[in-house]
Enzyme design. Structure first.
Site, short mmCIF file in Angstrom:
data_model
loop_
_atom_site.label_atom_id
_atom_site.label_comp_id
_atom_site.label_asym_id
_atom_site.label_seq_id
_atom_site.Cartn_x
_atom_site.Cartn_y
_atom_site.Cartn_z
N GLY A 63 5.03 -1.11 2.77
CA GLY A 63 4.20 0.08 2.56
C GLY A 63 4.98 1.38 2.52
O GLY A 63 6.02 1.53 3.16
N HIS A 93 0.81 -1.21 0.00
CA HIS A 93 0.00 0.00 0.00
C HIS A 93 0.84 1.27 0.00
O HIS A 93 1.88 1.36 0.66
CB HIS A 93 -0.93 0.02 1.21
CG HIS A 93 -0.22 -0.07 2.52
ND1 HIS A 93 0.22 1.02 3.21
CD2 HIS A 93 0.14 -1.15 3.26
CE1 HIS A 93 0.80 0.65 4.33
NE2 HIS A 93 0.78 -0.67 4.39
N ASP A 94 0.41 2.24 -0.81
CA ASP A 94 0.97 3.59 -0.83
C ASP A 94 2.40 3.67 -1.38
O ASP A 94 3.07 4.69 -1.20
CB ASP A 94 0.92 4.23 0.57
CG ASP A 94 -0.47 4.19 1.16
OD1 ASP A 94 -1.36 4.84 0.59
OD2 ASP A 94 -0.69 3.49 2.17
#
Length: 264
Positions: free
Chosen positions: A139, A121-122
């Protein structure tokens, strides 16, 4: 109409260009958008708020746009955005972002992503990168343009990898890797600069000399990071045609988290 294999399951709300090709047994969710010329192999899953650009080649068993593995994720409509002309090989997994990280996981253009790569994520990955098999990003990791990650490279969350950097096989990154640096080890240490890669990309002798001078300031003279930055700032006067390269390094070092530092 897009060329969709009869065994594929494509939600009627998904937006696929007429020149998209979808292979057998692939599943595509309702919030997915795919641009012209992209091909999707067999047995892929593409879900979530996922946008895929033009002329990408996505191989079998790839998973894109599923929720992140962050335990804080609570179902918010976050995104995965993939640019143009990327090659994504088998069993790669790229997750959507989280609200805590800005909500978007992003892969740029012209990237070569080998089998089993992972973008958590991200993460934000630039253009023209190469991820060898099993390169894994936790992440919030950022990877600059033209970076190369060796096979089984593992990157800790929030680490940044600068443009033109390179990691060796099985590198374990807990600290930032500045632009141009070659890193190796567990934990990774700086070994040299990516001089051969720069030559292949058309860097002049003067620009490469400037990169050598930056390497010397960061790693060969026993300077603190602040002292090295001062030495690097002065290089523009000696190597005017490398001003953009010096600025790239300077901007990267300005963003280093003091608690994490850079590979040494």
């Amino acid at each position: 109409m897009a060329r969709i294999h009869p065994t594929a399951l494509v939600d009627p709300h998904a937006q696929l260009d007429a020149n998209v090709e979808v292979g057998p047994y692939t599943v595509i969710g309702p919030h997915v958008r795919i641009g012209a010329g992209t091909t999707i192999g067999a047995h892929c899953v593409i879900d979530g708020h996922t946008t895929i650009g033009r002329d990408n080649r996505i191989y079998p068993f790839v998973s894109l746009g599923l929720p992140s593995q962050d335990k804080k994720y609570a179902g918010e409509p976050c995104e995965l955005i993939i640019g143009d002309r990327n090659t994504i090989r088998e069993y790669s997994t790229y997750h959507i972002g989280t609200v805590q990280g800005g909500g978007v996981t992003r892969l740029g253009n012209d990237n070569w992503m080998m089998a089993y790569t992972h973008l958590a994520h991200d993460c934000v990955v630039g253009d023209h990168t190469i991820f060898a098999n099993n390169a894994q990003l936790a992440g919030h990791v950022q990877v600059g343009d033209w970076a190369i990650l060796g096979g089984f490279t593992v990157v800790h969350q929030f680490v940044r990898i600068g443009a033109h950097a390179m990691t060796a096989m099985c590198a374990l990154l807990f600290a930032d890797v500045p632009p141009f640096v070659m890193a190796q080890g567990q934990p990774a240490q700086a070994r040299s600069m990516n001089f051969e890669g720069l030559r292949r990309r058309g860097f002049s002798a003067s620009r490469i000399a400037a990169v050598k001078a930056m390497h010397k300031a960061l790693y060969r003279e026993g300077l603190t990071l602040a002292q090295a930055v001062e030495r690097i700032d002065a290089l523009t006067a000696r190597y005017p045609d490398a001003a953009a390269d010096v600025a790239l390094m300077r901007a990267f070092l300005a963003g280093v988290n003091p608690e994490r530092g850079i590979v040494r």
